[in-house]
Each structure stands twice: as structure tokens, then as C-alpha cells.
Design a protein around this motif. Structure first.
Motif, PDB file in Angstrom:
ATOM      1  N   SER A 130      -5.934  -5.545   0.061  1.00 12.49           N
ATOM      2  CA  SER A 130      -6.309  -5.056   1.191  1.00 12.49           C
ATOM      3  C   SER A 130      -7.165  -6.050   1.577  1.00 12.49           C
ATOM      4  CB  SER A 130      -6.749  -3.646   1.573  1.00 12.49           C
ATOM      5  OG  SER A 130      -5.554  -2.878   1.280  1.00 12.49           O
ATOM      6  N   VAL A 131      -8.289  -6.238   0.600  1.00 14.23           N
ATOM      7  CA  VAL A 131      -9.667  -7.205   0.926  1.00 14.23           C
ATOM      8  C   VAL A 131      -9.139  -8.752   1.246  1.00 14.23           C
ATOM      9  CG1 VAL A 131     -11.607  -8.018   0.125  1.00 14.23           C
ATOM     10  CG2 VAL A 131     -11.397  -5.521   0.012  1.00 14.23           C
ATOM     11  N   TRP A 185      -5.492   1.984  -7.501  1.00 17.04           N
ATOM     12  CA  TRP A 185      -6.699   1.886  -6.502  1.00 17.04           C
ATOM     13  C   TRP A 185      -7.008   0.347  -6.398  1.00 17.04           C
ATOM     14  CZ3 TRP A 185      -7.308   4.204  -2.187  1.00 17.04           C
ATOM     15  CH2 TRP A 185      -7.042   5.737  -1.950  1.00 17.04           C
ATOM     16  N   ILE A 186      -7.592  -0.153  -7.668  1.00 23.25           N
ATOM     17  CA  ILE A 186      -7.828  -1.379  -7.847  1.00 23.25           C
ATOM     18  C   ILE A 186      -6.980  -2.341  -7.066  1.00 23.25           C
ATOM     19  CG2 ILE A 186      -8.597  -3.131  -9.352  1.00 23.25           C
ATOM     20  CD1 ILE A 186      -9.888  -1.211 -11.151  1.00 23.25           C
ATOM     21  N   SER A 187      -5.941  -2.119  -7.487  1.00 22.91           N
ATOM     22  CA  SER A 187      -4.847  -3.246  -6.945  1.00 22.91           C
ATOM     23  C   SER A 187      -4.931  -3.239  -5.136  1.00 22.91           C
ATOM     24  CB  SER A 187      -3.397  -2.836  -7.533  1.00 22.91           C
ATOM     25  OG  SER A 187      -3.462  -2.792  -9.007  1.00 22.91           O
ATOM     26  N   MET A 188      -4.610  -1.898  -4.750  1.00 25.74           N
ATOM     27  CA  MET A 188      -4.535  -1.616  -3.360  1.00 25.74           C
ATOM     28  C   MET A 188      -5.825  -2.144  -2.649  1.00 25.74           C
ATOM     29  SD  MET A 188      -2.394   2.036  -2.734  1.00 25.74           S
ATOM     30  CE  MET A 188      -4.071   2.953  -3.077  1.00 25.74           C
ATOM     31  N   THR A 189      -6.952  -1.823  -3.121  1.00 20.61           N
ATOM     32  CA  THR A 189      -7.965  -2.130  -2.511  1.00 20.61           C
ATOM     33  C   THR A 189      -8.330  -3.640  -2.569  1.00 20.61           C
ATOM     34  OG1 THR A 189      -9.284  -0.115  -3.273  1.00 20.61           O
ATOM     35  CG2 THR A 189     -10.515  -2.121  -2.566  1.00 20.61           C
ATOM     36  N   SER A 190      -8.187  -4.546  -3.712  1.00 23.19           N
ATOM     37  CA  SER A 190      -8.275  -5.639  -3.751  1.00 23.19           C
ATOM     38  C   SER A 190      -7.288  -6.438  -2.878  1.00 23.19           C
ATOM     39  CB  SER A 190      -8.051  -6.128  -5.217  1.00 23.19           C
ATOM     40  OG  SER A 190      -7.076  -5.899  -5.787  1.00 23.19           O
ATOM     41  N   LEU A 222       0.773  -1.075   0.153  1.00 20.99           N
ATOM     42  CA  LEU A 222       0.160   0.059  -0.103  1.00 20.99           C
ATOM     43  C   LEU A 222       0.741   1.163  -0.031  1.00 20.99           C
ATOM     44  CD1 LEU A 222      -2.811  -0.671   2.663  1.00 20.99           C
ATOM     45  CD2 LEU A 222      -2.996  -0.682  -0.035  1.00 20.99           C
TER      46      LEU A 222
END
Length: 352
Positions: free
Chosen positions: A129-130, A122-127, A102
Motif C-alpha cells: 500500500s505504501v 500485514w507486512i505484505s499489505m502495508t508495504s 489487499l
């Protein structure tokens, strides 16, 4: 008492923790005193190292209870304590790897220039993290009650198998590492930096390839999670998790301390070396830069470089016109005539 594979594992973990720590104060010093631009990515980077420290600490405690030794050589109480503290450490590793990546993602968000760059980051970081949080939760609820995971004396039932989620996390970490390493080569050419600076920064940001390779190896070693000899068979997984997390922090930290390196080695400032990582859309009038559109790699030079160029060209013939406009889209045009040959060079003023 550390024994078996425990001393090797703990030594590697502390070495990697120490190496990555070197970049923590260097990064903070660079951001606070040189760039004067301490950001969220710096705090996230420090948090990632803290998670690595906690991971190493809990695994060290697990080593004193028997981590690294065959589980058959331990008493039931020692085995329970070793597995329990090791699981706590692994939880910090799972979350720490996502936090470290992140930090790089947030750093990239500060310098990307196109909307699809930001969206993909953002897609990479969010996915990631989830997936990380989900894996950490499933790690502790794979059996209910949770005590039955590490204590065979407690009856329980299996709710979900954690190995597939661990494989998913390891694979996705590697994918994000490789993507973040490739992305700079796509957008770095649109930043207001010298060509040499662009190449250096792109290469330094691409060190994430090393972290991706470590992630692949770690994913291969996930089989130890389902082993009945948990305290010994998870040693490779523990080592490679620490290596991946530390290497990620090192790869993320190296590009951000380059202004400090330039200050020490070359005596240059952040402005002189364009180390502020500013976008083309910036509006600081104090940092005017000049683009040479005739160069296919979009090289940018400082104002003093511009006049040096004009002085050297003037030796070949008289300068017939040289005007400077106002605003981002204005042009500086120098027309040179020599033996009937007209050389036209356009220089665009950029406010960054």
C-alpha cells in the motif's frame, strides 16, 4: 477516433474488465445469501474492480484523443488530452492493483492460524500500500508544475524520476502475488476441512502465480513511461496493467465463490462442505468435527462420517469400548481385538 494500436488495447481492457466483473455479483451473492458472512475483503474486492473500470474508462477516453497512435500524428491539443487522460487511468491502475491484492490479504487473515502468518500478511499489505500510494503521488509530481508532464508548452523542472518507483512497485506486486500464492500451502493443513477441500482451496488460492507472471511482464514494459512517443509506446504497459489487475481479481474471486458452486452442482451447504473457512480456534458448538490424528495429513471428518467408519470397523470384531468425552481435548477411543491383535484408533473432538 480510435486508431493505430488503440482499438486492440481498448478491446483487451474491456474484455478483461467484463470477465472480472462476473465474479463481483457472484461473490456478493455467495457471501450474503450462502455464507451470510459479508466482510471487509468483499468490499475491498468490489472497490478493486471499480478502479479497474475507471482505468479502462479513462484509457478509452484517451483512445478517442489519440492513445495508441504515434504522437507525431497528433495535434498538440490531442496529444495533451490523450496523455492527460491516460495518466489519470494509470493512477487508478496503480492503486487498483494494490487494492485487489489487499482483498486477498484480508481474506487470508480470516483463515490463517498462526501469529507469524498474520504478521507476514500485514507486512505484505502495508508495504504494498505504501509503495503504491508513493508511486501514484510521484507519478504526478515528477515534474513541477504537474501540467509540464503532459503539456510540452508548459515550462517546468524535473523533481524526481518516476521509473525506478514504477519498477519497484511492479516487482513488489509480483513478490506479494507469489507469496500469497505460496502461503496457503503452508497453513491450509491446519484448517478443519477434508483433505480434498484443502487441496482444492490451496490450488485455487495459488492462481495468484498467474497474476505474478503478468506483473513481471508489466514491469518489463515500463520503459514506455520515459518514451518521447508516449501515446504509442505505452500501449503494452496499459494492456498488461489491465490484464494483471483483472487476473488478480479473478484469482482472488474464484476461491470465494466455491460455496456457490457446491450449492449449485452438489446441492451442499456451506456447513456440509466446510466452506466457512473457520479456524481451529472457533467456538461454535453446532459444528463439532472429529480429527483422526493417525492420518499424517490431519484429515477432518463430519460426525456422520465418524459413525460410518465405526460401523464398518465393527464388522471385523467386537467393539469393546467406545466413550465420548467433553471439551476440545477429550478423546473417543475404540479398542478392537481380533486374534490377539489390538487396533487402537483415537478420534479427537474439535469444536469449530
Amino acid at each position: 477516433m480510435l486508431a493505430g494500436e488503440g482499438p486492440k488495447a481498448i478491446t483487451v481492457m474491456w474484455v478483461m474488465t467484463g470477465l472480472s466483473f462476473i465474479l463481483v455479483p457472484l461473490r456478493l451473492y455467495t457471501r450474503i445469501f450462502i455464507l451470510q458472512a459479508l466482510g471487509l475483503d468483499d468490499h475491498v474486492f468490489t472497490l478493486g474492480w471499480i478502479f479497474l473500470l475507471l482505468y479502462t474508462t479513462f484509457c478509452t477516453v484517451a483512445g478517442t484523443h489519440g492513445f495508441g497512435q504515434p504522437i507525431s500524428a497528433l495535434t498538440i491539443d490531442e496529444a495533451v488530452q490523450a496523455i492527460y487522460t491516460e495518466m489519470i487511468g494509470q493512477t487508478f491502475a496503480v492503486l487498483g492493483m494494490a487494492i485487489a491484492k489487499l482483498s486477498l490479504g484480508i481474506f487470508l487473515l480470516r483463515i490463517v492460524v498462526k501469529p507469524w502468518h498474520r504478521i507476514s500478511i500485514w507486512i505484505s499489505m502495508t508495504s504494498l500500500s505504501v509503495v503504491s500510494v508513493m508511486t501514484a503521488i510521484i507519478f504526478w509530481i515528477q515534474r513541477l508544475p504537474s501540467e509540464s508532464i503532459y503539456d510540452p508548452r508548459v515550462p517546468g523542472r524535473t523533481v524526481v524520476t518516476v521509473t525506478p518507483f514504477s519498477v519497484l512497485l511492479g516487482s513488489w506486486c509480483a513478490v506479494v502475488d507469489f507469496y500469497f500464492a505460496i502461503l496457503p500451502w503452508i497453513f491450509i493443513w491446519e484448517l478443519n476441512m477434508r483433505f480434498k477441500e484443502k487441496m482444492t482451496i490451496a490450488i485455487s488460492l495459488s492462481l495468484g502465480f498467474i497474476a505474478g507472471i503478468c506483473g513481471i511482464v508489466r514491469t518489463i514494459e515500463l520503459g514506455g513511461l520515459s518514451s518521447s512517443n508516449y501515446t504509442e509506446d505505452t500501449v503494452p504497459l496499459i494492456i498488461w496493467s489491465a490484464v494483471e489487475l483483472a487476473v488478480t481479481l479473478i484469482c482472488v474471486g474464484i476461491p470465494t465463490v466455491r460455496p456457490l458452486y457446491r450449492r449449485i452442482v452438489h446441492g451442499s451447504t456451506a456447513k456440509e462442505s466446510h466452506e466457512g473457512y473457520k479456524k481451529q480456534s472457533g467456538s461454535d458448538p453446532a459444528r463439532a468435527q472429529f480429527e483422526f490424528p493417525m492420518r499424517n495429513f490431519g484429515r477432518f471428518a463430519r460426525k456422520d462420517d465418524l459413525f460410518t467408519t465405526n460401523a464398518s470397523v465393527a464388522e471385523t470384531g467386537p467393539v469393546q469400548s467406545f466413550t465420548e468425552g467433553q471439551g476440545d481435548e477429550d478423546l473417543l477411543v475404540a479398542g478392537l481385538r481380533d486374534d490377539g491383535i489390538c487396533v487402537r484408533q483415537e478420534i479427537r473432538v474439535e469444536r469449530v
